[in-house]
Scaffold this motif. Structure first.
Motif, mmCIF file in Angstrom:
data_model
loop_
_atom_site.group_PDB
_atom_site.id
_atom_site.type_symbol
_atom_site.label_atom_id
_atom_site.label_comp_id
_atom_site.label_asym_id
_atom_site.label_seq_id
_atom_site.Cartn_x
_atom_site.Cartn_y
_atom_site.Cartn_z
ATOM 1 N N LEU A 121 0.552 3.644 -2.905
ATOM 2 C CA LEU A 121 -0.787 4.191 -3.120
ATOM 3 C C LEU A 121 -0.899 5.606 -2.556
ATOM 4 O O LEU A 121 -1.805 6.358 -2.925
ATOM 5 N N ARG A 122 0.025 5.978 -1.668
ATOM 6 C CA ARG A 122 -0.008 7.315 -1.086
ATOM 7 C C ARG A 122 0.208 8.393 -2.151
ATOM 8 O O ARG A 122 -0.198 9.536 -1.971
ATOM 9 N N LEU A 157 -12.085 11.804 -2.673
ATOM 10 C CA LEU A 157 -12.491 11.183 -3.940
ATOM 11 C C LEU A 157 -13.584 11.991 -4.614
ATOM 12 O O LEU A 157 -13.511 12.300 -5.812
ATOM 13 N N ASN A 191 -11.299 5.956 5.753
ATOM 14 C CA ASN A 191 -12.272 5.853 4.676
ATOM 15 C C ASN A 191 -13.117 7.116 4.500
ATOM 16 O O ASN A 191 -13.449 7.497 3.373
ATOM 17 N N PHE A 241 -7.500 5.748 1.864
ATOM 18 C CA PHE A 241 -8.126 4.422 1.917
ATOM 19 C C PHE A 241 -7.102 3.372 2.346
ATOM 20 O O PHE A 241 -7.431 2.442 3.092
ATOM 21 N N ALA A 242 -5.845 3.510 1.881
ATOM 22 C CA ALA A 242 -4.796 2.557 2.254
ATOM 23 C C ALA A 242 -4.515 2.604 3.748
ATOM 24 O O ALA A 242 -4.133 1.603 4.344
ATOM 25 N N VAL A 246 -1.007 8.341 -5.109
ATOM 26 C CA VAL A 246 -2.137 8.345 -6.050
ATOM 27 C C VAL A 246 -3.219 9.281 -5.528
ATOM 28 O O VAL A 246 -3.556 9.242 -4.333
ATOM 29 N N ALA A 268 -6.700 7.712 -2.533
ATOM 30 C CA ALA A 268 -6.157 6.352 -2.476
ATOM 31 C C ALA A 268 -5.284 6.150 -1.240
ATOM 32 O O ALA A 268 -5.334 5.104 -0.587
ATOM 33 N N ASN A 307 0.802 -1.232 0.000
ATOM 34 C CA ASN A 307 0.000 0.000 0.000
ATOM 35 C C ASN A 307 0.829 1.273 0.000
ATOM 36 O O ASN A 307 0.274 2.353 -0.200
ATOM 37 N N GLY A 348 -10.949 9.667 2.810
ATOM 38 C CA GLY A 348 -10.725 9.224 1.440
ATOM 39 C C GLY A 348 -11.938 9.462 0.562
ATOM 40 O O GLY A 348 -11.814 9.861 -0.599
#
Length: 229
Positions: free
Chosen positions: A143-144, A165, A158, A153-154, A146, A150, A140, A161
């Motif tokens: 993913l930081r 999003l 949530n 969420f990693a 992105v 993202a 993960n 995130g």
């Protein structure tokens, strides 16, 4: 008209520079905290203050991405416990040391012979397994970088995130849609029948673009500033 768009361009450049400087200042500050705890722990050990050494070293995250920090953390914790006569705790740290860095070789100038013998014994009877949490952290980590939440969420954040999003997707959609709407009204010679309308649409497009850049930059900086669970 030219001066107006020059001002907007300079404002955009200034904003990007602000985001870059924020990341440059904030993220190394987080990393320095870990280095400070390690330095304090080693210094306390060298002065014979083993309790404070343990307290400092315990502040370092077990899942730190810095391999050297993890290796030294377990080594000096083992040395602290050895000095306090806590052999069971010492062996636990030696096992953790071997699992985190199987190629590590104790320096006899720093490590007492008894600890080196115990470490060699540990190596013979310890099976190296990579914990699932470590595998997940490694998978993960990138993913930081992105956008669209993202990284949050990693990390299990949530709600944050989801907000990022939605905000980034809405800003990007507004930017793209206003661009194509404005292009569809452009005459073959590049002019517009309604110049005021075209200018307003471009303002909306640029505003949406910088909102996307701002929220995406914040999300990436926030993701790298924290730790994975």
């Amino acid at each position: 008209m030219g001066k107006y768009y020059d001002k907007r361009r300079y404002a955009g450049i200034t904003f990007c520079l602000f985001v870059f400087l924020t990341a440059l200042f904030y993220c190394p500050k987080i990393a320095m905290t870990e280095e400070n705890y390690l330095g304090q722990g080693i210094t306390y050990y060298e002065y014979g203050d083993y309790d404070n050494s343990i307290k400092s070293l315990k502040q370092i995250n077990e899942f730190t991405e810095a391999k050297k920090n993890k290796t030294l953390m377990h080594l000096y914790l083992a040395l602290d416990y050895y000095a306090k006569g806590m052999s069971d705790s010492m062996n636990i740290e030696l096992k953790a040391l071997y699992r985190s860095d199987p190629d590590f070789t104790p320096n006899p100038v720093i490590v007492p012979p008894s600890v080196i013998s115990a470490y060699n014994e540990v190596k013979q009877h310890t099976t190296i397994t990579i914990p699932a949490t470590v595998k997940e952290n490694e998978r993960n980590y990138w993913l930081r970088a992105v956008p669209f939440g993202a990284g949050q969420f990693a990390k299990g954040e949530n709600k944050k995130g989801t907000v990022l999003l939605i905000a980034e997707a809405a800003a990007l959609a507004a930017n793209v849609s206003t661009y194509y709407i404005r292009q569809s009204k452009k005459n073959p010679d590049g002019s517009y029948n309604n110049v005021s309308w075209a200018k307003n649409m471009q303002d909306v497009q640029l505003t949406a673009f910088w909102l996307f850049v701002g929220t995406a930059s914040y999300g990436i900086i926030d993701a790298f500033a924290g730790r994975l669970p």
